[in-house]
Write a protein that holds these residues in place. Sequence first.
Motif, PDB file in Angstrom:
ATOM      1  N   ASN A 211       0.809  -1.212   0.000  1.00  0.00           N
ATOM      2  CA  ASN A 211       0.000   0.000   0.000  1.00  0.00           C
ATOM      3  C   ASN A 211       0.844   1.264   0.000  1.00  0.00           C
ATOM      4  O   ASN A 211       0.288   2.372   0.023  1.00  0.00           O
ATOM      5  CB  ASN A 211      -0.954   0.001   1.203  1.00  0.00           C
ATOM      6  N   LEU A 212       2.168   1.113  -0.029  1.00  0.00           N
ATOM      7  CA  LEU A 212       3.043   2.270  -0.156  1.00  0.00           C
ATOM      8  C   LEU A 212       2.909   2.875  -1.554  1.00  0.00           C
ATOM      9  O   LEU A 212       2.414   2.217  -2.477  1.00  0.00           O
ATOM     10  CB  LEU A 212       4.503   1.855   0.074  1.00  0.00           C
ATOM     11  N   PRO A 213       3.350   4.112  -1.754  1.00  0.00           N
ATOM     12  CA  PRO A 213       3.383   4.671  -3.113  1.00  0.00           C
ATOM     13  C   PRO A 213       4.214   3.780  -4.024  1.00  0.00           C
ATOM     14  O   PRO A 213       5.211   3.191  -3.590  1.00  0.00           O
ATOM     15  CB  PRO A 213       4.038   6.047  -2.908  1.00  0.00           C
ATOM     16  N   ILE A 214       3.824   3.684  -5.281  1.00  0.00           N
ATOM     17  CA  ILE A 214       4.465   2.743  -6.198  1.00  0.00           C
ATOM     18  C   ILE A 214       5.957   3.021  -6.349  1.00  0.00           C
ATOM     19  O   ILE A 214       6.748   2.089  -6.514  1.00  0.00           O
ATOM     20  CB  ILE A 214       3.763   2.761  -7.583  1.00  0.00           C
ATOM     21  N   ASP A 215       6.374   4.282  -6.290  1.00  0.00           N
ATOM     22  CA  ASP A 215       7.806   4.583  -6.398  1.00  0.00           C
ATOM     23  C   ASP A 215       8.580   3.975  -5.240  1.00  0.00           C
ATOM     24  O   ASP A 215       9.703   3.485  -5.423  1.00  0.00           O
ATOM     25  CB  ASP A 215       8.041   6.099  -6.448  1.00  0.00           C
ATOM     26  N   SER A 216       7.998   4.003  -4.063  1.00  0.00           N
ATOM     27  CA  SER A 216       8.647   3.406  -2.891  1.00  0.00           C
ATOM     28  C   SER A 216       8.690   1.890  -3.016  1.00  0.00           C
ATOM     29  O   SER A 216       9.707   1.254  -2.708  1.00  0.00           O
ATOM     30  CB  SER A 216       7.911   3.811  -1.607  1.00  0.00           C
ATOM     31  N   ILE A 217       7.585   1.297  -3.461  1.00  0.00           N
ATOM     32  CA  ILE A 217       7.548  -0.160  -3.651  1.00  0.00           C
ATOM     33  C   ILE A 217       8.599  -0.582  -4.665  1.00  0.00           C
ATOM     34  O   ILE A 217       9.339  -1.549  -4.456  1.00  0.00           O
ATOM     35  CB  ILE A 217       6.158  -0.615  -4.122  1.00  0.00           C
ATOM     36  N   ASP A 218       8.667   0.147  -5.772  1.00  0.00           N
ATOM     37  CA  ASP A 218       9.612  -0.197  -6.831  1.00  0.00           C
ATOM     38  C   ASP A 218      11.043  -0.092  -6.337  1.00  0.00           C
ATOM     39  O   ASP A 218      11.885  -0.945  -6.653  1.00  0.00           O
ATOM     40  CB  ASP A 218       9.394   0.723  -8.033  1.00  0.00           C
ATOM     41  N   ARG A 219      11.340   0.921  -5.540  1.00  0.00           N
ATOM     42  CA  ARG A 219      12.702   1.085  -5.033  1.00  0.00           C
ATOM     43  C   ARG A 219      13.063  -0.015  -4.047  1.00  0.00           C
ATOM     44  O   ARG A 219      14.198  -0.502  -4.024  1.00  0.00           O
ATOM     45  CB  ARG A 219      12.854   2.453  -4.361  1.00  0.00           C
ATOM     46  N   LEU A 220      12.094  -0.436  -3.248  1.00  0.00           N
ATOM     47  CA  LEU A 220      12.363  -1.461  -2.237  1.00  0.00           C
ATOM     48  C   LEU A 220      12.400  -2.870  -2.824  1.00  0.00           C
ATOM     49  O   LEU A 220      13.173  -3.715  -2.368  1.00  0.00           O
ATOM     50  CB  LEU A 220      11.309  -1.400  -1.131  1.00  0.00           C
TER      51      LEU A 220
ATOM     52  N   ASN B 223     -14.925   3.130 -16.284  1.00  0.00           N
ATOM     53  CA  ASN B 223     -13.884   4.049 -16.744  1.00  0.00           C
ATOM     54  C   ASN B 223     -12.592   3.925 -15.945  1.00  0.00           C
ATOM     55  O   ASN B 223     -11.879   4.915 -15.744  1.00  0.00           O
ATOM     56  CB  ASN B 223     -14.382   5.509 -16.698  1.00  0.00           C
ATOM     57  N   ASP B 224     -12.294   2.719 -15.493  1.00  0.00           N
ATOM     58  CA  ASP B 224     -11.040   2.465 -14.774  1.00  0.00           C
ATOM     59  C   ASP B 224     -10.276   1.359 -15.500  1.00  0.00           C
ATOM     60  O   ASP B 224     -10.434   0.176 -15.194  1.00  0.00           O
ATOM     61  CB  ASP B 224     -11.332   2.056 -13.330  1.00  0.00           C
ATOM     62  N   PRO B 225      -9.420   1.714 -16.463  1.00  0.00           N
ATOM     63  CA  PRO B 225      -8.678   0.700 -17.226  1.00  0.00           C
ATOM     64  C   PRO B 225      -7.778  -0.169 -16.355  1.00  0.00           C
ATOM     65  O   PRO B 225      -7.548  -1.331 -16.675  1.00  0.00           O
ATOM     66  CB  PRO B 225      -7.854   1.535 -18.216  1.00  0.00           C
ATOM     67  N   GLY B 226      -7.261   0.393 -15.267  1.00  0.00           N
ATOM     68  CA  GLY B 226      -6.392  -0.390 -14.394  1.00  0.00           C
ATOM     69  C   GLY B 226      -7.104  -1.599 -13.825  1.00  0.00           C
ATOM     70  O   GLY B 226      -6.551  -2.702 -13.770  1.00  0.00           O
ATOM     71  N   PHE B 227      -8.345  -1.396 -13.415  1.00  0.00           N
ATOM     72  CA  PHE B 227      -9.139  -2.494 -12.859  1.00  0.00           C
ATOM     73  C   PHE B 227      -9.441  -3.539 -13.927  1.00  0.00           C
ATOM     74  O   PHE B 227      -9.233  -4.742 -13.725  1.00  0.00           O
ATOM     75  CB  PHE B 227     -10.438  -1.957 -12.261  1.00  0.00           C
ATOM     76  N   PHE B 228      -9.922  -3.099 -15.079  1.00  0.00           N
ATOM     77  CA  PHE B 228     -10.316  -4.053 -16.118  1.00  0.00           C
ATOM     78  C   PHE B 228      -9.112  -4.763 -16.735  1.00  0.00           C
ATOM     79  O   PHE B 228      -9.220  -5.928 -17.141  1.00  0.00           O
ATOM     80  CB  PHE B 228     -11.154  -3.353 -17.193  1.00  0.00           C
ATOM     81  N   THR B 229      -7.975  -4.102 -16.765  1.00  0.00           N
ATOM     82  CA  THR B 229      -6.766  -4.763 -17.255  1.00  0.00           C
ATOM     83  C   THR B 229      -6.361  -5.878 -16.297  1.00  0.00           C
ATOM     84  O   THR B 229      -5.990  -6.987 -16.714  1.00  0.00           O
ATOM     85  CB  THR B 229      -5.614  -3.760 -17.417  1.00  0.00           C
ATOM     86  N   ALA B 230      -6.455  -5.596 -14.999  1.00  0.00           N
ATOM     87  CA  ALA B 230      -6.089  -6.601 -13.992  1.00  0.00           C
ATOM     88  C   ALA B 230      -7.045  -7.785 -14.021  1.00  0.00           C
ATOM     89  O   ALA B 230      -6.607  -8.945 -13.965  1.00  0.00           O
ATOM     90  CB  ALA B 230      -6.068  -5.964 -12.607  1.00  0.00           C
TER      91      ALA B 230
ATOM     92  N   GLU C  81      -6.451   4.567  -6.977  1.00  0.00           N
ATOM     93  CA  GLU C  81      -5.118   5.135  -6.770  1.00  0.00           C
ATOM     94  C   GLU C  81      -4.018   4.077  -6.881  1.00  0.00           C
ATOM     95  O   GLU C  81      -2.833   4.423  -6.936  1.00  0.00           O
ATOM     96  CB  GLU C  81      -5.035   5.806  -5.392  1.00  0.00           C
ATOM     97  N   THR C  82      -4.391   2.816  -6.876  1.00  0.00           N
ATOM     98  CA  THR C  82      -3.401   1.746  -6.984  1.00  0.00           C
ATOM     99  C   THR C  82      -2.802   1.738  -8.382  1.00  0.00           C
ATOM    100  O   THR C  82      -3.525   1.773  -9.374  1.00  0.00           O
ATOM    101  CB  THR C  82      -4.031   0.372  -6.693  1.00  0.00           C
TER     102      THR C  82
END
Length: 276
Positions: free
Chosen positions: A85-94, A168-175, A126-127
Motif C-alpha cells: 500500500n506504499l506509493p508505487i515509487d517506494s515499492i519499486d525502489r524497495l 472508466n477504470d482501465p487499471g481495474f479491467f486490465t487486472a 489510486e493503486t
Amino acid sequence: MNAVSSLQKALNEIHFYKNVVPVKAYEVVAEHREEVTPYLIQVLKDTIQKCDHTGDYYVAHIHALLLLSQFREKQAYPVVLELLNLPIDSIDRLLGDLLTETIPKVITSIYNGNPEPLFALLTNRETDKILRLVIGGCFSALIYQKLIAKEMVLLRLQEIVASGKMNNDPGFFTAIARLTMESKLEPLYDTIRAAFKTDMVDNEYMNIHIFEKELLLPIEQTNRIEDLNPLVDAATELAKWYGNPEDRPITVKIERNAPCPCGSGLKFKKCCIKRL
C-alpha cells in the motif's frame, strides 16, 4: 562459535547487499525459525516506516520477505499488504523486479485466509496499474492452490462490475482481464470482451488476440506453473536476482560519516557498521 553468535553473524550477513546468495546464513536463520520470525517481521515493519530513507546497500527487507515466505509465516501477510500500500515509487525502489516476479508467490506462501486487503488494492483507483496486475496474479495463484474459492472471487468481481463503481477504470479491467484469462473465469469472458471494445483494457499489457488465444488453453499452459506455486526455498528465489551463488561478494563501501543505509538517520559509524 556458540548458537547466539552464529545466528547474529547470519543476521549480519543478510543486512547488506553483497551480490552473493547467503545460503549458509539462510540455513542458520532457518534453524532458529521460531526465535527469528519476530525479528524478520520487525525488519519489514521498520523498512515500511523508513521506506524513503533506506540506502542502496540495505536489503534486509528482501531477505526477510523471502525467508518469511519460506517459513509459511501467516503473521507476515498483513505486513506485506502494508508494504504493497506504499506509493508505487517506494515499492519499486524497495522490491524492484521482485514486485512482478515474486510477490504472487509470496502472497500464496503467507496468505492468512483474508482476501479483503487484496480486493481493496484491486478496486482502489489510486493503486498503480502494474501493482493491480500483480494482485490479479496473486488471486490466480491463490485460486490455483485452492487457498481461495474460485466461485467466491468470481462472485465478488461480478458484483464489483455490476455496481458500476469501477466504470472508466482501465487499471481495474486490465487486472481482471489477466485474472479472467489465467483462472478461466468463464462467466466474465463477455465482460472482458466488452471492456476491450471500449478501450478499458490497456493494450500495452494485453490485447484481445492474446486473451482469446489463451482462453482456449488449459491453466497449466496459460501460466508459468512456478508463478502459481508457493515459494519453496528463499535462496533459490534470491539466486534469480543475485546471479550465480558462487560469484564473489562485492565490497560494500560506505563512508563512516555517511548516513546509514538502513535509514535510521544516524551516521553509519554510529549505527550498522558493526554488521560489516
